[in-house]
Scaffold this motif. Structure first.
Motif, PDB file in Angstrom:
ATOM      1  N   ASN A  53       1.122  19.212  20.686  1.00 41.97           N
ATOM      2  CA  ASN A  53      -0.184  18.565  20.532  1.00 41.97           C
ATOM      3  C   ASN A  53      -0.342  17.866  19.183  1.00 41.97           C
ATOM      4  OD1 ASN A  53      -1.000  19.678  23.050  1.00 41.97           O
ATOM      5  ND2 ASN A  53      -1.340  21.628  22.009  1.00 41.97           N
ATOM      6  N   ARG A  54       0.768  17.616  18.507  1.00 41.07           N
ATOM      7  CA  ARG A  54       0.701  17.025  17.171  1.00 41.07           C
ATOM      8  C   ARG A  54       1.430  15.692  17.157  1.00 41.07           C
ATOM      9  NH1 ARG A  54      -0.644  21.083  13.108  1.00 41.07           N
ATOM     10  NH2 ARG A  54      -0.904  19.208  11.861  1.00 41.07           N
ATOM     11  N   ASP A  55       0.883  14.726  16.463  1.00 39.69           N
ATOM     12  CA  ASP A  55       1.613  13.477  16.252  1.00 39.69           C
ATOM     13  C   ASP A  55       1.919  13.268  14.770  1.00 39.69           C
ATOM     14  OD1 ASP A  55      -0.897  12.841  15.327  1.00 39.69           O
ATOM     15  OD2 ASP A  55      -1.213  11.172  16.691  1.00 39.69           O
ATOM     16  N   ASP A  56       1.593  14.288  13.963  1.00 35.52           N
ATOM     17  CA  ASP A  56       1.856  14.198  12.530  1.00 35.52           C
ATOM     18  C   ASP A  56       3.011  15.088  12.086  1.00 35.52           C
ATOM     19  OD1 ASP A  56       0.463  16.560  13.030  1.00 35.52           O
ATOM     20  OD2 ASP A  56      -0.518  16.548  11.065  1.00 35.52           O
ATOM     21  N   LYS A  57       3.700  15.736  13.063  1.00 37.18           N
ATOM     22  CA  LYS A  57       4.819  16.616  12.743  1.00 37.18           C
ATOM     23  C   LYS A  57       5.909  16.471  13.794  1.00 37.18           C
ATOM     24  CE  LYS A  57       2.276  20.341  10.498  1.00 37.18           C
ATOM     25  NZ  LYS A  57       2.096  21.783  10.387  1.00 37.18           N
ATOM     26  N   LEU A  58       7.149  16.414  13.335  1.00 33.86           N
ATOM     27  CA  LEU A  58       8.318  16.417  14.207  1.00 33.86           C
ATOM     28  C   LEU A  58       9.358  17.354  13.604  1.00 33.86           C
ATOM     29  CD1 LEU A  58       8.780  12.576  14.794  1.00 33.86           C
ATOM     30  CD2 LEU A  58       8.137  14.258  16.536  1.00 33.86           C
ATOM     31  N   VAL A  71      18.173  22.250  10.460  1.00 34.42           N
ATOM     32  CA  VAL A  71      16.872  21.814  10.960  1.00 34.42           C
ATOM     33  C   VAL A  71      16.328  20.772   9.998  1.00 34.42           C
ATOM     34  CG1 VAL A  71      14.468  22.549  11.325  1.00 34.42           C
ATOM     35  CG2 VAL A  71      16.364  24.002  12.104  1.00 34.42           C
ATOM     36  N   ILE A  72      15.783  19.701  10.559  1.00 34.94           N
ATOM     37  CA  ILE A  72      15.073  18.713   9.746  1.00 34.94           C
ATOM     38  C   ILE A  72      13.658  18.579  10.286  1.00 34.94           C
ATOM     39  CG2 ILE A  72      17.146  17.464   9.061  1.00 34.94           C
ATOM     40  CD1 ILE A  72      16.367  15.269  11.106  1.00 34.94           C
ATOM     41  N   ASP A  73      12.741  18.231   9.407  1.00 37.03           N
ATOM     42  CA  ASP A  73      11.372  18.021   9.878  1.00 37.03           C
ATOM     43  C   ASP A  73      10.703  16.905   9.104  1.00 37.03           C
ATOM     44  OD1 ASP A  73       9.490  19.218   7.674  1.00 37.03           O
ATOM     45  OD2 ASP A  73      10.980  20.786   8.002  1.00 37.03           O
ATOM     46  N   PHE A  74       9.742  16.317   9.782  1.00 36.85           N
ATOM     47  CA  PHE A  74       8.899  15.266   9.224  1.00 36.85           C
ATOM     48  C   PHE A  74       7.468  15.739   9.409  1.00 36.85           C
ATOM     49  CE2 PHE A  74      12.765  13.519  10.971  1.00 36.85           C
ATOM     50  CZ  PHE A  74      13.244  12.726   9.946  1.00 36.85           C
ATOM     51  N   THR A  75       6.734  15.887   8.316  1.00 28.22           N
ATOM     52  CA  THR A  75       5.352  16.347   8.391  1.00 28.22           C
ATOM     53  C   THR A  75       4.455  15.362   7.659  1.00 28.22           C
ATOM     54  OG1 THR A  75       5.558  17.711   6.401  1.00 28.22           O
ATOM     55  CG2 THR A  75       6.063  18.775   8.519  1.00 28.22           C
ATOM     56  N   GLN A  76       3.183  15.534   7.857  1.00 24.39           N
ATOM     57  CA  GLN A  76       2.189  14.643   7.247  1.00 24.39           C
ATOM     58  C   GLN A  76       2.528  13.178   7.549  1.00 24.39           C
ATOM     59  OE1 GLN A  76       1.315  15.678   3.103  1.00 24.39           O
ATOM     60  NE2 GLN A  76       2.123  17.729   3.478  1.00 24.39           N
ATOM     61  N   ILE A  77       2.988  12.938   8.775  1.00 24.07           N
ATOM     62  CA  ILE A  77       3.321  11.574   9.183  1.00 24.07           C
ATOM     63  C   ILE A  77       2.019  10.802   9.305  1.00 24.07           C
ATOM     64  CG2 ILE A  77       4.374  10.125  10.958  1.00 24.07           C
ATOM     65  CD1 ILE A  77       6.020  12.647  11.787  1.00 24.07           C
ATOM     66  N   LYS A  78       1.899   9.767   8.487  1.00 18.39           N
ATOM     67  CA  LYS A  78       0.674   8.977   8.482  1.00 18.39           C
ATOM     68  C   LYS A  78       0.995   7.592   7.941  1.00 18.39           C
ATOM     69  CE  LYS A  78      -4.096   9.063   6.933  1.00 18.39           C
ATOM     70  NZ  LYS A  78      -5.099   9.707   6.117  1.00 18.39           N
ATOM     71  N   SER A 104      17.137  10.101   6.599  1.00 16.43           N
ATOM     72  CA  SER A 104      16.917   8.707   6.194  1.00 16.43           C
ATOM     73  C   SER A 104      16.991   7.765   7.390  1.00 16.43           C
ATOM     74  CB  SER A 104      17.951   8.277   5.156  1.00 16.43           C
ATOM     75  OG  SER A 104      17.761   8.986   3.971  1.00 16.43           O
ATOM     76  N   GLU A 105      18.022   7.905   8.187  1.00 13.77           N
ATOM     77  CA  GLU A 105      18.175   7.023   9.349  1.00 13.77           C
ATOM     78  C   GLU A 105      16.996   7.163  10.310  1.00 13.77           C
ATOM     79  OE1 GLU A 105      21.882   7.216  11.455  1.00 13.77           O
ATOM     80  OE2 GLU A 105      23.055   6.824   9.656  1.00 13.77           O
ATOM     81  N   TYR A 106      16.622   8.395  10.606  1.00 20.79           N
ATOM     82  CA  TYR A 106      15.543   8.602  11.570  1.00 20.79           C
ATOM     83  C   TYR A 106      14.209   8.103  11.013  1.00 20.79           C
ATOM     84  CZ  TYR A 106      12.919  10.628  15.384  1.00 20.79           C
ATOM     85  OH  TYR A 106      12.102  10.785  16.475  1.00 20.79           O
ATOM     86  N   ALA A 107      13.921   8.420   9.778  1.00 19.11           N
ATOM     87  CA  ALA A 107      12.642   8.027   9.170  1.00 19.11           C
ATOM     88  C   ALA A 107      12.511   6.509   9.087  1.00 19.11           C
ATOM     89  CB  ALA A 107      12.493   8.643   7.796  1.00 19.11           C
ATOM     90  N   PHE A 108      13.551   5.849   8.618  1.00 17.48           N
ATOM     91  CA  PHE A 108      13.459   4.407   8.401  1.00 17.48           C
ATOM     92  C   PHE A 108      13.737   3.597   9.665  1.00 17.48           C
ATOM     93  CE2 PHE A 108      14.646   5.838   3.965  1.00 17.48           C
ATOM     94  CZ  PHE A 108      13.353   5.766   3.489  1.00 17.48           C
ATOM     95  N   ASP A 109      14.717   4.007  10.460  1.00 20.54           N
ATOM     96  CA  ASP A 109      15.100   3.216  11.632  1.00 20.54           C
ATOM     97  C   ASP A 109      14.279   3.539  12.877  1.00 20.54           C
ATOM     98  OD1 ASP A 109      17.027   2.152   9.958  1.00 20.54           O
ATOM     99  OD2 ASP A 109      18.677   3.325  10.803  1.00 20.54           O
ATOM    100  N   THR A 110      13.974   4.796  13.100  1.00 24.40           N
ATOM    101  CA  THR A 110      13.251   5.189  14.313  1.00 24.40           C
ATOM    102  C   THR A 110      11.743   5.229  14.086  1.00 24.40           C
ATOM    103  OG1 THR A 110      15.167   6.466  15.066  1.00 24.40           O
ATOM    104  CG2 THR A 110      13.046   6.954  16.109  1.00 24.40           C
ATOM    105  N   LEU A 111      11.317   5.941  13.041  1.00 26.24           N
ATOM    106  CA  LEU A 111       9.882   6.055  12.772  1.00 26.24           C
ATOM    107  C   LEU A 111       9.321   4.831  12.045  1.00 26.24           C
ATOM    108  CD1 LEU A 111       9.641   9.806  11.672  1.00 26.24           C
ATOM    109  CD2 LEU A 111       9.121   8.814  13.919  1.00 26.24           C
ATOM    110  N   LYS A 112      10.198   4.004  11.502  1.00 19.90           N
ATOM    111  CA  LYS A 112       9.807   2.775  10.783  1.00 19.90           C
ATOM    112  C   LYS A 112       8.921   3.076   9.581  1.00 19.90           C
ATOM    113  CE  LYS A 112      11.868   0.186  13.856  1.00 19.90           C
ATOM    114  NZ  LYS A 112      13.274  -0.060  13.682  1.00 19.90           N
ATOM    115  N   LEU A 113       9.244   4.161   8.878  1.00 20.83           N
ATOM    116  CA  LEU A 113       8.494   4.534   7.691  1.00 20.83           C
ATOM    117  C   LEU A 113       9.045   3.806   6.469  1.00 20.83           C
ATOM    118  CD1 LEU A 113       8.235   8.370   8.340  1.00 20.83           C
ATOM    119  CD2 LEU A 113       6.497   6.629   8.769  1.00 20.83           C
ATOM    120  N   ALA A 114       8.257   3.732   5.430  1.00 22.62           N
ATOM    121  CA  ALA A 114       8.674   3.093   4.188  1.00 22.62           C
ATOM    122  C   ALA A 114       8.794   4.100   3.050  1.00 22.62           C
ATOM    123  CB  ALA A 114       7.676   2.005   3.800  1.00 22.62           C
TER     124      ALA A 114
END
Length: 121
Positions: A53-58, A71-78, A104-114
């Protein structure tokens, strides 16, 4: 990254969930966590269930060359940013660079984060 699988925590098997729980409660991992205390399997499973139920955590279990390495995680995705986290399989060695490259690859290439942030202990 070639030869890598990212297994979403919400899709893990019972065996994989128990494995990540055991890793998390290993002293060598705990000492670098925000909460350095043991967590129960029920708490772990409840947390994983809450991710549906979250879109701010993976959270992902990382499999590299057919081995579970961490394990890797991405939190506070905004917006264009997030915080990252990781811990390795306590039985593996020299996988930190691999995990960081995957992040790095997932954050920048998949999530398109900066921007990616981290707290380091």
């Amino acid at each position: 990254m070639k030869n890598t699988q990212l297994l979403n925590f919400t899709q893990l098997s019972k065996q994989e969930l128990e494995m990540t729980h055991n890793w998390r409660n290993t002293k060598s991992v705990q000492k670098f966590m925000l909460n350095p205390l043991d967590i129960s399997l029920k708490s772990h499973l409840d947390f994983v269930s809450s991710l549906n139920n979250r879109d701010d955590k993976l959270y992902f279990l990382v499999k590299y060359e057919n081995n579970y390495i961490g394990v890797i995680d991405f939190t506070q995705i905004k917006g264009k940013g997030c915080m990252l986290g990781l811990y390795k399989n306590p039985q593996t060695h020299n996988v930190g660079d691999i995990l960081l490259n995957i992040i790095s690859e997932y954050a920048f290439d998949t999530l398109k984060l900066a921007i990616i942030g981290a707290e380091v202990f």
